[in-house]
Design a protein around this motif. Structure first.
Motif, PDB file in Angstrom:
ATOM      1  N   HIS A  98      -8.115   0.369  -0.953  1.00 11.71           N
ATOM      2  CA  HIS A  98      -6.842  -0.033  -1.561  1.00 11.71           C
ATOM      3  C   HIS A  98      -6.269  -1.242  -0.823  1.00 11.71           C
ATOM      4  O   HIS A  98      -5.806  -2.206  -1.443  1.00 11.71           O
ATOM      5  CB  HIS A  98      -5.888   1.156  -1.516  1.00 11.71           C
ATOM      6  N   ARG A 140      -8.156  -4.209  -1.903  1.00 17.15           N
ATOM      7  CA  ARG A 140      -7.713  -4.633  -3.244  1.00 17.15           C
ATOM      8  C   ARG A 140      -6.429  -5.455  -3.132  1.00 17.15           C
ATOM      9  O   ARG A 140      -6.320  -6.535  -3.724  1.00 17.15           O
ATOM     10  CB  ARG A 140      -7.496  -3.383  -4.093  1.00 17.15           C
ATOM     11  N   HIS A 192       7.068   3.439   0.252  1.00 21.55           N
ATOM     12  CA  HIS A 192       6.072   2.577  -0.390  1.00 21.55           C
ATOM     13  C   HIS A 192       6.334   2.470  -1.894  1.00 21.55           C
ATOM     14  O   HIS A 192       6.364   1.384  -2.460  1.00 21.55           O
ATOM     15  CB  HIS A 192       4.693   3.196  -0.136  1.00 21.55           C
ATOM     16  N   GLY A 206       2.295  -0.232   4.167  1.00 21.46           N
ATOM     17  CA  GLY A 206       0.900   0.128   3.934  1.00 21.46           C
ATOM     18  C   GLY A 206       0.114   0.235   5.226  1.00 21.46           C
ATOM     19  O   GLY A 206      -0.659   1.183   5.411  1.00 21.46           O
ATOM     20  N   SER A 259       2.161  -6.645  -8.470  1.00 21.94           N
ATOM     21  CA  SER A 259       1.946  -8.088  -8.530  1.00 21.94           C
ATOM     22  C   SER A 259       1.336  -8.466  -9.871  1.00 21.94           C
ATOM     23  O   SER A 259       0.665  -7.666 -10.522  1.00 21.94           O
ATOM     24  CB  SER A 259       1.020  -8.508  -7.402  1.00 21.94           C
ATOM     25  N   ARG A 304       6.480  -9.001  -1.305  1.00 17.94           N
ATOM     26  CA  ARG A 304       5.882  -7.711  -0.962  1.00 17.94           C
ATOM     27  C   ARG A 304       5.453  -7.595   0.492  1.00 17.94           C
ATOM     28  O   ARG A 304       4.672  -6.711   0.838  1.00 17.94           O
ATOM     29  CB  ARG A 304       4.687  -7.435  -1.880  1.00 17.94           C
TER      30      ARG A 304
HETATM   31  C1  HEM Z   1      -1.609   6.694   2.187  1.00 17.09           C
HETATM   32  C2  HEM Z   1      -1.929   5.513   1.836  1.00 17.09           C
HETATM   33  C3  HEM Z   1      -1.423   4.745   0.614  1.00 17.09           C
HETATM   34  C4  HEM Z   1      -0.966   5.212  -0.588  1.00 17.09           C
HETATM   35  C5  HEM Z   1      -0.831   6.659  -1.037  1.00 17.09           C
HETATM   36  C6  HEM Z   1      -0.637   4.048  -1.397  1.00 17.09           C
HETATM   37  C7  HEM Z   1      -0.180   4.102  -2.712  1.00 17.09           C
HETATM   38  C8  HEM Z   1       0.026   2.982  -3.506  1.00 17.09           C
HETATM   39  C9  HEM Z   1       0.189   2.984  -4.935  1.00 17.09           C
HETATM   40  C10 HEM Z   1       0.154   4.244  -5.846  1.00 17.09           C
HETATM   41  C11 HEM Z   1       0.367   1.703  -5.341  1.00 17.09           C
HETATM   42  C12 HEM Z   1       0.495   1.232  -6.798  1.00 17.09           C
HETATM   43  C13 HEM Z   1      -0.630   0.288  -7.168  1.00 17.09           C
HETATM   44  C14 HEM Z   1      -2.035   0.782  -6.997  1.00 17.09           C
HETATM   45  O1  HEM Z   1      -2.330   1.918  -7.380  1.00 17.09           O
HETATM   46  O2  HEM Z   1      -2.848   0.011  -6.441  1.00 17.09           O
HETATM   47  C15 HEM Z   1       0.364   0.869  -4.161  1.00 17.09           C
HETATM   48  C16 HEM Z   1       0.573  -0.508  -4.127  1.00 17.09           C
HETATM   49  C17 HEM Z   1       0.600  -1.293  -2.979  1.00 17.09           C
HETATM   50  N1  HEM Z   1       0.121  -0.893  -1.725  1.00 17.09           N
HETATM   51 FE1  HEM Z   1      -0.339   0.994  -1.218  1.00 17.09          FE
HETATM   52  N2  HEM Z   1      -0.863   2.922  -0.655  1.00 17.09           N
HETATM   53  C18 HEM Z   1      -1.355   3.297   0.565  1.00 17.09           C
HETATM   54  C19 HEM Z   1      -1.749   2.451   1.590  1.00 17.09           C
HETATM   55  C20 HEM Z   1      -1.574   1.075   1.593  1.00 17.09           C
HETATM   56  C21 HEM Z   1      -2.119   0.166   2.582  1.00 17.09           C
HETATM   57  C22 HEM Z   1      -3.018   0.582   3.747  1.00 17.09           C
HETATM   58  C23 HEM Z   1      -1.677  -1.091   2.247  1.00 17.09           C
HETATM   59  C24 HEM Z   1      -1.930  -2.407   2.962  1.00 17.09           C
HETATM   60  C25 HEM Z   1      -1.993  -2.566   4.219  1.00 17.09           C
HETATM   61  C26 HEM Z   1      -0.863  -0.967   1.060  1.00 17.09           C
HETATM   62  C27 HEM Z   1      -0.175  -2.016   0.441  1.00 17.09           C
HETATM   63  C28 HEM Z   1       0.271  -1.979  -0.867  1.00 17.09           C
HETATM   64  C29 HEM Z   1       0.903  -3.072  -1.558  1.00 17.09           C
HETATM   65  C30 HEM Z   1       1.273  -4.456  -0.958  1.00 17.09           C
HETATM   66  C31 HEM Z   1       1.113  -2.654  -2.874  1.00 17.09           C
HETATM   67  C32 HEM Z   1       1.678  -3.470  -4.031  1.00 17.09           C
HETATM   68  C33 HEM Z   1       0.480  -4.011  -4.754  1.00 17.09           C
HETATM   69  C34 HEM Z   1       0.825  -4.906  -5.920  1.00 17.09           C
HETATM   70  O3  HEM Z   1       2.005  -5.187  -6.111  1.00 17.09           O
HETATM   71  O4  HEM Z   1      -0.125  -5.308  -6.609  1.00 17.09           O
HETATM   72  N3  HEM Z   1      -0.838   0.350   0.667  1.00 17.09           N
HETATM   73  N4  HEM Z   1       0.143   1.684  -3.045  1.00 17.09           N
END
Ligand code: HEM
Ligand code: FES
Lengths: 269, 173, 158
Positions: free
Chosen positions: A142, A145, A244, A163, A255, A156
């Motif tokens: 993720h 991605r 988050h 994250g 995004s 963001r």
């Molecule tokens: C327990 C770990 C995590 C959970 C449960 C989680 C969950 C989510 C979910 C449900 C989304 C919605 C979009 C998608 O499904 O891709 C999302 C977006 C996002 N996550 Fe996470 N995430 C986790 C870890 C992280 C990590 C490790 C990073 C980066 C270091 C991160 C950065 C982001 C960012 C910047 C977005 C916005 C993406 C966009 O706007 O396109 N997340 N996250």
């Protein structure tokens, strides 16, 4: 035709039955409406909006989302999968707690019991184990991605940092859970892992003692890892996942290629 | 915004201090002028989440019945297994630790975390957002890809190519 | 209170700013002290493990050149011409248990090797194996104190 007493009796019975079933229907409808204010499968804009807006569990979502963010090829569903894995891990983890005992003499026996005696014990342990391994991989993917789609850029930045914290929490949860079966794999992985910490200058050795509750991996270490694994880290994880998700909405959803300059900041969906 | 539905879809409720204001057919108000690409969460997003849940839960159940989680002998402080390995996601670091415990165990992980946190403050230009491997981002993506690749290679070496005494072994021999 | 007549200079910060800062410092300080207290609470204070002083049997039972492994204690007792030594069997690399070999000791985990005095001869271990203090208990048994480390090559003469 003369009406006999018998006919009257059945008619009354039928009337009674009808009114009971219709009353029950009304009662049921009232119960349902007290829970859900709008129909079961809303098909119009109003119903679909309220279905999300008025439900505690669904209102994490905005009422509307962009088509782009729904494209599987964009997110690969990885964030959602990570969330699902966390929920499954919480569920199976609580179930395992009914049998697990954080004692150096007892823990391993409980693992054997789960495997052989407890009905479906092996299923719960296996699901918990494989979901945990998968979660580490999925969270890393993720993050990849998010990077490769440039989704960490303003506005963001903060959600990227949340994250990073979630990634560290995931690793710590996995690491603390690793010790709990108290088998050779567990004992030596934690021995080796915590020894690495002691190479940090100044803070290393105290940190290791702090984690282990002593000089070596033993009963004290098991209790400390247990408390971290079942209370502290999952609690922190829930809080940071909430932040988050909240931030995703405050950053105007996911995004998007057509996002322009300044308008996305501070927007709400 | 082309079309505005002026009907009060969400009538004011005097018992509430908040409420949905109105339904606007048109573009997302915060994004400005662009084709309308918003759809309702119910059912479009929810059905996708449900499907993912069913698939993930199903796969885990199948895996649980097919493969048992490992359980070795009870812990014995006198007999370390040879080699003693950390969990797989730390094996890249353990591989580095076998060259230098400080560099691999402390310095590099700290640098990685600090670098990850700094990324969005270093690279702030809002170009190439929202698409995979945007051309304008080739350098950043290449850098991050290299980082992931190096970690992956280290993990694979640590997992499969390290045998007794942490000597290099070839797994298929 | 009335202002003093003889005041010549305006204060650098006014009363409100000063009191606000004071208030916040108080809140911050109490938070800090509370955090410290919680940390100290978690700091391991009591050793629940096995005792650190152990007995190693009668000195005369050991022959010269022997390396006696006390498995559960993670200690190896060595008798040389120069006397007795109690060397820790915990590898200084990442904490595995070393075993005696012909050349000294070796660690199975990542292949560290040590000579008879516990000095590193190969592998990733950064320092020699620990040496513990050896003394003679009143009844003539060797006593090893695992909480007291001594420099390598401090042999105990009986
Ligand atoms: C327990 C770990 C995590 C959970 C449960 C989680 C969950 C989510 C979910 C449900 C989304 C919605 C979009 C998608 O499904 O891709 C999302 C977006 C996002 N996550 Fe996470 N995430 C986790 C870890 C992280 C990590 C490790 C990073 C980066 C270091 C991160 C950065 C982001 C960012 C910047 C977005 C916005 C993406 C966009 O706007 O396109 N997340 N996250
Ligand atoms: S722990 Fe002994 S060589 Fe690594």
């Amino acid at each position: 035709m003369p009406i006999t007493a018998e006919m009257r009796e059945t008619a009354r019975g039928k009337m009674h039955a009808e009114s009971f079933s219709s009353r029950f229907k009304v009662f049921w409808k009232n119960v349902y409406r007290s829970l859900f204010r709008y129909g079961r499968m809303p098909r119009d804009a109003e119903g679909q909006s309220y279905a999300v807006f008025n439900n505690l569990f669904l209102h994490i979502h905005p009422v509307k989302v962009s088509k782009h963010s729904l494209k599987f090829t964009y997110t690969l569903g990885l964030g959602v999968i990570a969330t699902i894995l966390f929920l499954i891990l919480t569920f199976t983890g609580i179930w395992l707690m009914f049998y697990y005992f954080p004692s150096a003499t007892e823990a391993y026996n409980r693992m054997l019991d789960l495997r052989s005696s407890v009905d479906f014990g092996f299923v719960l342990r296996n699901v918990h184990k494989w979901a945990a391994e998968a979660m580490v991989a999925v969270v890393i993917l993720h993050m990849a991605r998010v990077f490769f789609t440039g989704a960490y850029k303003p506005p963001r930045e903060f959600n990227w940092i949340v994250g990073v914290i979630l990634l560290l929490l995931t690793l710590m949860l996995s690491f603390t859970g690793y010790l709990l079966p108290w088998d050779q794999l567990a004992f030596w992985a934690i021995t080796v892992g915590t020894s690495i910490a002691s190479y940090a200058p100044v803070l290393g050795e105290p940190l290791r003692k702090f984690l282990l509750g002593g000089d070596t991996v033993g009963q004290e270490a098991l209790v400390r890892f247990y408390v971290l694994h079942v209370v502290i880290l999952p609690g922190l994880m829930s809080i940071f996942i909430a932040i988050h998700f909240w931030r995703i909405r405050k950053d105007s959803g996911l995004s998007h290629p057509n996002e322009n300059g300044s308008s996305a900041r501070g927007g709400a969906t | 915004m082309r079309e505005v539905n002026t009907k009060e879809v969400f009538p004011k409720n005097s018992n509430k201090t908040y409420g949905l204001m109105e339904l606007v057919k048109g573009t997302k108000p915060t994004v400005g002028l662009q084709p309308d690409d918003m759809v309702f969460t119910w059912p479009h997003l929810l059905i996708r989440e449900l499907v993912l849940f069913v698939v993930v839960a199903g796969l885990l159940l199948v895996a649980a019945f097919l493969f048992d989680a490992p359980l070795e002998e009870v812990a014995n402080p006198n007999h370390p297994p040879n080699p003693a390995k950390a969990p797989w996601y730390f094996l890249g670091l353990q591989e580095l630790v076998s060259y230098s415990a400080f560099a691999g165990g402390v310095l590099i992980p700290t640098l990685i975390v600090v670098a990850l946190i700094l990324i969005p403050f270093i690279d702030r230009k809002r170009i190439g957002v929202g698409v995979w491997f945007a051309k304008q981002r080739a350098f950043a993506n290449g850098l991050f890809f290299t980082f992931l690749l190096v970690m992956l290679v280290l993990i694979i070496i640590g997992t499969f190519f390290r045998g007794p005494n942490w000597d290099f072994v070839v797994p298929w021999e | 209170m009335r202002k003093k007549q003889n005041r010549t200079q305006q204060p650098e910060i006014d009363r409100r700013t000063f009191l606000t800062a004071l208030g916040w410092s108080g809140v911050g300080l109490s938070g800090l002290i509370a955090a410290l207290g919680n940390l100290l609470y978690l700091k391991p204070a009591v050793e629940y493990g096995p005792p650190t002083r152990i007995r190693g049997g009668k000195a005369k039972d050991y022959q010269e050149g022997i390396k006696e492994v006390l498995e559960n204690e993670r200690v190896i007792i060595v008798r040389e011409k120069r006397g007795f030594a109690a060397i820790s069997s915990t590898c200084t690399h990442l904490g595995c248990t070393v075993r005696a070999s012909d050349a000294g000791f070796e660690c199975p985990c990542h292949g560290s090797q040590f000579d008879n005095d516990g000095f590193v001869t190969g592998g990733p271990a950064p320092r020699p194996l620990d040496w513990y203090q050896v003394s003679l208990a009143p009844n003539g048994e060797l006593e090893i104190d695992k909480s007291v480390k001594v420099p390598p090559e401090t042999y105990f003469k009986v």
